[in-house]
Structure formats: C-alpha cells, structure tokens
Design an enzyme around this catalytic site. Structure first.
Site, PDB file in Angstrom:
ATOM      1  N   ASN A  46       0.870  -1.167   0.000  1.00  0.00           N
ATOM      2  CA  ASN A  46       0.000   0.000   0.000  1.00  0.00           C
ATOM      3  C   ASN A  46       0.912   1.223   0.000  1.00  0.00           C
ATOM      4  O   ASN A  46       1.476   1.581   1.032  1.00  0.00           O
ATOM      5  CB  ASN A  46      -0.890  -0.046   1.250  1.00  0.00           C
ATOM      6  CG  ASN A  46      -1.881   1.092   1.291  1.00  0.00           C
ATOM      7  OD1 ASN A  46      -1.838   1.996   0.452  1.00  0.00           O
ATOM      8  ND2 ASN A  46      -2.763   1.064   2.268  1.00  0.00           N
ATOM      9  N   GLU A  59      -8.253  -6.161   4.937  1.00  0.00           N
ATOM     10  CA  GLU A  59      -8.094  -5.718   3.547  1.00  0.00           C
ATOM     11  C   GLU A  59      -6.863  -6.337   2.895  1.00  0.00           C
ATOM     12  O   GLU A  59      -6.876  -6.658   1.712  1.00  0.00           O
ATOM     13  CB  GLU A  59      -8.043  -4.181   3.499  1.00  0.00           C
ATOM     14  CG  GLU A  59      -9.411  -3.578   3.785  1.00  0.00           C
ATOM     15  CD  GLU A  59      -9.387  -2.092   4.063  1.00  0.00           C
ATOM     16  OE1 GLU A  59      -9.075  -1.722   5.224  1.00  0.00           O
ATOM     17  OE2 GLU A  59      -9.666  -1.300   3.163  1.00  0.00           O
TER      18      GLU A  59
END
Ligand code: ADP
Length: 400
Positions: A7, A379
């Site tokens: 990320n 996630e």
C-alpha cells in the site's frame, strides 16, 4: 505461495507478506517519511500487533530506494511469489483486479485526475516494485472495483449529462476490498452462499462508509465521486448541502481549496467536538460532555438514516454487519445504531453487544429477523486473495 501486499502512499509504503496456505502473516511493516531528511523502516516478523518491531532510520529519497530497503529487510524469507498492490481509484476502467503490464499501468495513470492525492503515489509504488522484482507477477486491486456493480440510478448524480460523459463525475464508492471481504465472511457466518446474501455493511473507521449488498454484489454505497460523501467520519463532514461551498465563499471570502480542506480535514467528529478518536468521544460522553454527546449522536443518526435507506433499496435484508475500528470495537456506537432499528426487524442483544466473544460474532436477539454481525475486516488478506485469483484466471482477465 507467498503474496506481498503493498500500500504505497505519498511518503510511505506499508506491506504485509502473507503465506496463503495458512493463511498467516510472515512479515509486515512500513517504510515511512520517504523524501524527508530522515526516513524510517519498521519491520515485524508477523502482523505486528502489540510489538514494536525493528526500527532503522536512514535517508530514503524516493519510493525506489524505499522498496529496495524493504526487500533487503525481507532477505531472510526470500522474495514473494506475487505482489498485490492497493490502488485507490480504478474509475470505470477496472471492475476486477488486473495483472499489471504497460497498458494496465497506463490505464491506472489515466485515472489520476479522479484521485490526485492517492493514485500517483500508488503508481509510483507499483513502478518501484516492478523495477526491483521484474520476474514477480504483480496485480493491482482497486478500492472502487467492488462497487462497479452499482446500477446507474445509484451511481449517477442529477447533474447535466456532460459532467458524466466528459468529466466522469459519478458516484464510485471506496473501501471496496473491505466490503468484499466482509460480505464473504458474513455469508459464511450465515451458512449461505455469498451470491445469496443481502446485507448492509457498515465500515466504521476513521473513514466510514455503508454498502448495500444484494446477492453478494454492491448495489449502493455511501461514498461518491470522492470519499467525502456519506457518513460522518473522523475529520470528513460526509453529506452536506452542496451549496455550502458557494455560501461560505460569499459569506467569508474563503478560497475553494480552503473549503475543501475544511470539509475533508476539519469537519466530521473533529469539527463537532474537537477530536476524531471515537474512544475518547465515548469516554467524554459518558462523563457528561455535551459536545461529545452531540458528535456521537450525529454520527449514529447518520448511519441509521443510511441503514433505513438501504433496507428500502434491498427489500430483503439478512444481516447488518459492523466492521473496522469503531464497528469492531465500540459497543456504545453499535448500540447507538442497531439499538434503535427494531422497526426494521433489526433487534440487538444488548448483553452480547457489550461482550461479543470470539470474532466474527452474532450480537442479535435470537428472535431478530435480521442478524447483527461483527466481522473484523482484513483488507490485506482480501488483496492477497484477489491477487492469487487474478493470476489463476490467466491472461485476458484485465480491465473492464
Ligand atoms: P482507518 O483504517 O480508517 O484509519 P480504523 O479502522 O483503524 O481506521 O479505525 C479507527 C477508529 O477506530 C478511530 O476513530 C478509533 O478511535 C476507533 N476505535 C478503535 N478502537 C476503539 C474502541 N475500543 N472504541 C471506540 N472506538 C475505537
């Protein structure tokens, strides 16, 4: 198979390496303060909860250096078999994850006007990872993709058509990987196939959104063109009269960029009571603090309005599902929402809500027509799973 989930933000790269056979996290951490005079690398052997990890400080001029340092730290566990990248905005181009090649990268670049703060950072992270690991297959997983199943009546704004056709102004929705993961877990809790699940998912973290799920797919969600629309959030206002911009500009002479900053960073819970941490707000409210009480009430009332709207959209409702920091951990907020929805067949077991037991948990009354579930989101695991599924589907599975 080991999947690294990345990320990349404007000044940081967060990562987890997940062994899919468990699944379990074998390493995690972040490289932060990229571009500042002193960068930081934090590495954990596992998911990192509760442990400080190894911290190194070093100058990290750019993402490529950051990624190289991150790989160096992972030398003892070896390179991953695949890399999954979180990408915030896939626009209308991506309804699915996509294996990254030059054309996918170009399409991601073409979405940058829609998410000017996030997508360029995501792309720079992808480019650094592609350069450092040319032989490792890489997949982009989009926050918006799960909501591409919304019908036009849910995603179109009542604005002149050319704003949609020329400027792509429509509702996209975010938190898609979380809503997808939580839908799957909720269906498993109810012993139903996910394509037979009708649910309302409440992702209540610092950012917050609700999604209406029919037959396992998203048919509406509260965030819109940007993550500003919808629920009250930590620092974002959520829904306001769109005329507030013009009014403020006329009344105070504020510039548009300052109004944007006001609605995104100085509003929401913080605007109402001076802080955005729900734990502190719940404590202040219990101690009789009036501003905290109001912030709490506005937050819960807005969520209840969306639950009512989505119950009407869905017709049949199997479950109301709480997830993310506030949804998973705040009995007071869950009671402030689900404790007032008996008219919709949503009946909370107040004792179970206070002490929910092992997760995922059912906190509804035995007689409740709609189950009330708490499902911890994950996630990173969802991105890893979607990465594996995309690679297994082989070439040809791309944008659209
Ligand atoms: P994000 O990923 O959007 O930054 P999280 O999902 O981690 O956010 O959620 C952060 C929010 O969760 C914060 O507002 C924090 O106060 C809240 N939170 C975490 N634990 C609790 C708790 N025990 N009670 C109330 N709120 C909590």
């Amino acid at each position: 198979m080991r999947v690294a989930v990345l990320n990349s933000g404007s000044s940081s790269i967060k990562y987890q390496v997940i062994e899919m056979s468990g699944p379990h996290v074998v390493a995690s951490g972040m490289v932060e303060r990229i571009g500042e005079s002193e960068g930081r690398i934090v590495q954990h052997d596992r998911a990192g909860e509760g442990s400080q990890g190894r911290i190194t400080t070093k100058c990290i001029p750019d993402h490529a250096t950051g990624f190289a340092l991150l790989l160096e730290g992972l030398a003892d566990i070896g390179p991953p078999d695949a890399i999954g990248h979180r990408v915030v905005h896939g626009g209308e181009a991506f309804r699915q994850p996509a294996r990254i090649d030059a054309s996918v990268l170009e399409t991601i670049r073409s979405q940058e006007p829609l998410a000017p703060l996030h997508n360029p950072a995501n792309r720079i992270g992808i480019e650094a990872a592609m350069a450092a690991c040319p032989g490792v297959p890489q997949v982009a997983v989009f926050d918006t993709a799960f909501h591409q199943t919304m019908p036009p009546e849910a995603y179109r704004y009542a604005l002149p058509e050319e704003l949609y056709t020329e400027h792509r102004i429509r509702r996209y929705g975010f938190h898609g990987t979380s809503h997808a993961y939580v839908s799957g877990c909720a269906a498993a809790c109810l012993n139903r196939p996910v394509d037979d699940l009708n649910a309302i998912i409440l992702h209540l973290g610092n950012g917050a959104s609700a999604a209406a799920i029919r037959g396992g797919v998203s048919v509406d969600t509260s965030m819109g063109l940007t993550p500003l629309e919808g629920l009250v959030m930590g620092t974002r206002s959520g829904d306001v009269d769109p005329a507030v911009h013009a009014y403020l500009q006329r009344a105070t002479g504020m510039r548009l960029a300052d109004i944007d900053d006001l609605l995104n960073r100085r509003s929401g819970l913080k605007g109402l009571c001076g802080e955005n941490d729900m734990r502190a707000i719940v404590e202040r409210r219990a101690a009789g603090d009036e501003r905290a009480r109001l912030a709490f009430e506005v937050f819960c009332y807005r969520v209840r309005k969306y639950v009512g709207a989505y119950a009407a959209v869905l017709g049949r409702l199997d479950a109301l599902v709480f997830t993310a920091g506030i949804g998973e951990h705040s009995p007071a907020v869950r009671a402030g929402i689900a404790g007032h929805l008996d008219a919709l067949g949503i009946e909370l077991d107040r004792e179970a809500n206070e002490k929910p037991g092992p997760m995922p948990a059912d906190v509804s009354n035995p007689g409740s027509r709609v189950r009330i579930l708490i499902v911890p989101t994950n996630e990173e695991l969802e991105i890893a799973r979607q990465t594996v599924a995309c690679l297994a589907a082989g070439p040809g599975r791309e944008s659209t």
